[in-house]
Design an enzyme around this catalytic site. Structure first.
Site, PDB file in Angstrom:
ATOM      1  N   ASP A   7       0.875  -1.172   0.000  1.00  0.00           N
ATOM      2  CA  ASP A   7       0.000   0.000   0.000  1.00  0.00           C
ATOM      3  C   ASP A   7       0.917   1.229   0.000  1.00  0.00           C
ATOM      4  O   ASP A   7       2.138   1.120  -0.187  1.00  0.00           O
ATOM      5  CB  ASP A   7      -0.988  -0.042   1.169  1.00  0.00           C
ATOM      6  CG  ASP A   7      -0.330   0.191   2.531  1.00  0.00           C
ATOM      7  OD1 ASP A   7       0.915   0.296   2.600  1.00  0.00           O
ATOM      8  OD2 ASP A   7      -1.062   0.273   3.533  1.00  0.00           O
ATOM      9  N   CYS A  64       3.302  -3.011   4.006  1.00  0.00           N
ATOM     10  CA  CYS A  64       2.399  -1.914   4.342  1.00  0.00           C
ATOM     11  C   CYS A  64       3.107  -1.108   5.430  1.00  0.00           C
ATOM     12  O   CYS A  64       4.317  -1.262   5.611  1.00  0.00           O
ATOM     13  CB  CYS A  64       1.012  -2.412   4.751  1.00  0.00           C
ATOM     14  SG  CYS A  64       0.950  -3.457   6.215  1.00  0.00           S
ATOM     15  N   THR A  66       3.007  -1.130   8.788  1.00  0.00           N
ATOM     16  CA  THR A  66       3.559  -1.970   9.855  1.00  0.00           C
ATOM     17  C   THR A  66       3.836  -3.394   9.411  1.00  0.00           C
ATOM     18  O   THR A  66       4.575  -4.121  10.086  1.00  0.00           O
ATOM     19  CB  THR A  66       2.560  -2.065  11.017  1.00  0.00           C
ATOM     20  OG1 THR A  66       1.333  -2.615  10.493  1.00  0.00           O
ATOM     21  CG2 THR A  66       2.291  -0.700  11.643  1.00  0.00           C
ATOM     22  N   HIS A  97      11.865 -22.691   9.695  1.00  0.00           N
ATOM     23  CA  HIS A  97      10.869 -23.358  10.523  1.00  0.00           C
ATOM     24  C   HIS A  97       9.452 -23.291   9.941  1.00  0.00           C
ATOM     25  O   HIS A  97       8.680 -24.231  10.101  1.00  0.00           O
ATOM     26  CB  HIS A  97      10.843 -22.739  11.929  1.00  0.00           C
ATOM     27  CG  HIS A  97      12.022 -23.148  12.760  1.00  0.00           C
ATOM     28  ND1 HIS A  97      12.098 -22.929  14.117  1.00  0.00           N
ATOM     29  CD2 HIS A  97      13.194 -23.760  12.423  1.00  0.00           C
ATOM     30  CE1 HIS A  97      13.251 -23.392  14.587  1.00  0.00           C
ATOM     31  NE2 HIS A  97      13.942 -23.885  13.577  1.00  0.00           N
ATOM     32  N   HIS A 132       9.105 -29.641  11.745  1.00  0.00           N
ATOM     33  CA  HIS A 132       8.472 -28.415  11.250  1.00  0.00           C
ATOM     34  C   HIS A 132       7.459 -28.732  10.152  1.00  0.00           C
ATOM     35  O   HIS A 132       6.415 -28.075  10.056  1.00  0.00           O
ATOM     36  CB  HIS A 132       9.533 -27.429  10.764  1.00  0.00           C
ATOM     37  CG  HIS A 132      10.534 -27.086  11.824  1.00  0.00           C
ATOM     38  ND1 HIS A 132      10.178 -26.424  12.981  1.00  0.00           N
ATOM     39  CD2 HIS A 132      11.861 -27.364  11.930  1.00  0.00           C
ATOM     40  CE1 HIS A 132      11.241 -26.283  13.741  1.00  0.00           C
ATOM     41  NE2 HIS A 132      12.275 -26.856  13.145  1.00  0.00           N
TER      42      HIS A 132
END
Ligand code: RB5
Length: 151
Positions: A7, A64, A66, A97, A132
């Protein structure tokens, strides 16, 4: 081919990462946004999430402000394992992982240098499998159960 989108909050970081990918000789497909106007991150997260989910892309990168919103959106798509990473350790773990097929970062959190290092680490790292893989199988089972209404 890596699909990438952001964004407005991740636009500058997207441009920096595209340059890093080009330096590595890696092609990417930029699905926007392409200017600084305010947009809604779900509209762009959806593009990468859908492409990875249906197999059109093997890997994606989302940015974006954050990284939180893009993570939420991408992880709505079956088969997408989007990892919001914030340092070199989490970038490596995301592959070793979690076998993350979408890397997510915050444009208002990361410097371009750190972000490019994280991308490189994620690309170069190798999924460890074993216990995993067993955990990823459980995630897949949860997806299938939710889709079928069993959960
Ligand atoms: C946009 O202002 C901001 O909310 C967005 O870039 C992102 O940080 C959302 O999680």
């Amino acid at each position: 081919m890596i699909f990438i989108a952001s964004d407005h909050g991740g636009l500058d970081l997207k441009e920096a990462i595209k340059a890093c990918l080009a330096e590595r000789g890696l092609a990417c497909r930029d699905l926007g946004t392409d200017n600084g106007n305010s947009v809604d991150y779900p509209d762009f997260g959806e593009k990468v999430g859908r492409a990875v989910s249906c197999g059109e892309a093997q890997r994606g990168i989302l940015l974006c402000g954050t990284g939180i919103g893009m993570s939420i959106v991408a992880n709505k798509f079956p088969g997408v394992r989007a990892a919001l990473v914030w340092d070199e350790f989490t970038a490596r773990m995301a592959k070793e992982h979690n076998n993350a097929n979408v890397l997510v970062m915050g444009g208002r959190v990361q410097s371009p240098d750190t972000a490019c290092r994280m991308v490189g680490i994620w690309l170069d790292a190798v999924f460890e499998g074993g216990r995993h893989q067993q955990r990823l199988d459980k995630i897949k089972q949860i997806e299938e159960d939710v889709q079928a209404g069993r959960l």
